[in-house]
Write a protein that holds these residues in place. Structure first.
Motif, PDB file in Angstrom:
ATOM      1  N   ILE A 171      -2.469   0.295  19.464  1.00 35.01           N
ATOM      2  CA  ILE A 171      -1.724   0.744  18.293  1.00 35.01           C
ATOM      3  C   ILE A 171      -0.719  -0.311  17.846  1.00 35.01           C
ATOM      4  O   ILE A 171      -0.464  -0.481  16.651  1.00 35.01           O
ATOM      5  N   THR A 172      -0.163  -1.063  18.791  1.00 37.19           N
ATOM      6  CA  THR A 172       0.821  -2.091  18.451  1.00 37.19           C
ATOM      7  C   THR A 172       0.181  -3.285  17.759  1.00 37.19           C
ATOM      8  O   THR A 172       0.852  -4.028  17.038  1.00 37.19           O
ATOM      9  N   GLU A 173      -1.113  -3.479  17.964  1.00 39.99           N
ATOM     10  CA  GLU A 173      -1.831  -4.557  17.290  1.00 39.99           C
ATOM     11  C   GLU A 173      -2.287  -4.110  15.901  1.00 39.99           C
ATOM     12  O   GLU A 173      -2.103  -4.813  14.911  1.00 39.99           O
ATOM     13  N   GLU A 174      -2.851  -2.920  15.837  1.00 41.10           N
ATOM     14  CA  GLU A 174      -3.462  -2.449  14.587  1.00 41.10           C
ATOM     15  C   GLU A 174      -2.433  -1.926  13.592  1.00 41.10           C
ATOM     16  O   GLU A 174      -2.565  -2.117  12.381  1.00 41.10           O
ATOM     17  N   PHE A 175      -1.412  -1.238  14.105  1.00 43.94           N
ATOM     18  CA  PHE A 175      -0.418  -0.622  13.222  1.00 43.94           C
ATOM     19  C   PHE A 175       0.994  -1.130  13.527  1.00 43.94           C
ATOM     20  O   PHE A 175       1.972  -0.435  13.304  1.00 43.94           O
ATOM     21  N   GLY A 176       1.083  -2.366  14.041  1.00 40.17           N
ATOM     22  CA  GLY A 176       2.372  -2.911  14.444  1.00 40.17           C
ATOM     23  C   GLY A 176       3.393  -2.964  13.321  1.00 40.17           C
ATOM     24  O   GLY A 176       4.557  -2.590  13.509  1.00 40.17           O
ATOM     25  N   GLU A 177       2.963  -3.391  12.136  1.00 42.65           N
ATOM     26  CA  GLU A 177       3.893  -3.504  11.013  1.00 42.65           C
ATOM     27  C   GLU A 177       4.391  -2.133  10.564  1.00 42.65           C
ATOM     28  O   GLU A 177       5.566  -1.963  10.235  1.00 42.65           O
ATOM     29  N   LEU A 178       3.489  -1.148  10.562  1.00 42.06           N
ATOM     30  CA  LEU A 178       3.897   0.213  10.184  1.00 42.06           C
ATOM     31  C   LEU A 178       4.892   0.771  11.190  1.00 42.06           C
ATOM     32  O   LEU A 178       5.853   1.451  10.819  1.00 42.06           O
ATOM     33  N   LEU A 179       4.669   0.478  12.464  1.00 45.38           N
ATOM     34  CA  LEU A 179       5.591   0.943  13.496  1.00 45.38           C
ATOM     35  C   LEU A 179       6.973   0.329  13.299  1.00 45.38           C
ATOM     36  O   LEU A 179       7.990   1.018  13.394  1.00 45.38           O
ATOM     37  N   LYS A 180       7.001  -0.957  13.000  1.00 45.56           N
ATOM     38  CA  LYS A 180       8.280  -1.635  12.821  1.00 45.56           C
ATOM     39  C   LYS A 180       9.031  -1.091  11.604  1.00 45.56           C
ATOM     40  O   LYS A 180      10.261  -0.983  11.613  1.00 45.56           O
TER      41      LYS A 180
END
Length: 276
Positions: A202-211
């Motif tokens: 999830i941190t690779e695929e949606f990392g920017e959204l998480l940030k």
């Protein structure tokens, strides 16, 4: 003509991920690190108890769970999380694991600390496991777990080699569950399916959204009413049942076409995420 048909057939083959064989035929219980013992984690533990019993009844070695959380039970946790009034003041992980062991006769373990490296950058001795399940309420915790899993992924020559990461996350009415592999998982040859060896984190695929979501208020709630302003009463339960069903399918059926889903409890919509 036959070559054209074969090409078309290959193009429409369903993408699937076959479960790592060790999960299906283990000689010892599958080790699981469950990280987070709050609204979702406390319910996931109950689901793992049910899963463990069912697997053993089917002739499987079952699960060995270690629950990580450094939080203490407060009155704000009562009602929405799996805690009783008499457990206020106890560590969440200890209260839940003691109850699970008494109920199921298991010997699962509790860690009253966060799942993270120490001040010298060393991994916890107990960090090794085959399956990791995160039920954390902040973005940084996910990136910390991802960093540890990437480090553990380089240490694959032992029994509890890391294989899968199942992440639960939610806001007030919505949430998602995402299954990732820790490195590549060897796949059998298949003429019927297109096999997928790796499922992204999830941190690779949606990392920017998480940030982007880091600015959300993650301060502790002082009451149940305040907590319900952040997370609705049944969003955790809803995600737990569906997410643990995904994990159960890996054991029961040995394969999956899906690696997770997005879930909206307010309008009862769920969008599955396919592998590949």
């Amino acid at each position: 003509m036959n070559a054209e048909k074969t090409t078309c057939s290959e193009q429409i083959r369903t993408k699937v991920h076959f479960t790592d064989n060790y999960l299906l035929n283990p000689t010892n219980p599958i080790t699981v690190n469950l990280i987070g013992a709050g609204g979702t984690g406390s319910k996931v533990l109950t689901a793992l108890m049910e899963m463990n019993h069912s697997l053993i009844e089917l002739g499987h070695a079952g699960l060995q769970v270690r629950l990580w959380d450094d939080d203490i039970v407060t009155t704000a946790n009562l009602g929405r999380q799996r805690f009783a009034e008499c457990e206020t003041g106890l560590y969440k992980s200890v209260a839940l694991i003691n109850r699970a062991n008494r109920f199921s006769g298991t010997n699962w373990k509790a860690e009253t600390r966060k799942f993270e490296k120490d001040k010298y950058g060393r991994l916890p001795e107990e960090a090794q496991a085959t399956i990791f399940i995160t039920c954390v309420d902040n973005v940084q915790a996910r990136f910390t777990v991802a960093e540890i899993l990437n480090a553990l992924g380089n240490l694959r020559n032992y029994r509890d080699a890391p294989k899968y990461w199942l992440d639960f996350g939610n806001s007030q009415h919505t949430g998602q569950v995402l299954l990732s592999t820790i490195g590549d998982i060897q796949q059998p040859k298949s003429e019927k399916y297109e096999t997928v060896v790796s499922l992204p984190m999830i941190t690779e695929e949606f990392g920017e959204l998480l940030k982007q979501s880091e600015q959300e208020d993650n301060t502790p709630s002082c009451s149940l009413a305040e907590a319900l302003q952040k997370q609705d009463l049944f969003i955790n339960s809803s995600l737990t049942q569906m997410g643990c069903s995904l994990l159960w399918g890996l054991f029961r059926y040995g394969m999956t076409e899906y690696r997770g889903f997005f879930h909206n409890l307010k309008d009862y919509r769920t969008q599955p995420i396919k592998v590949g």
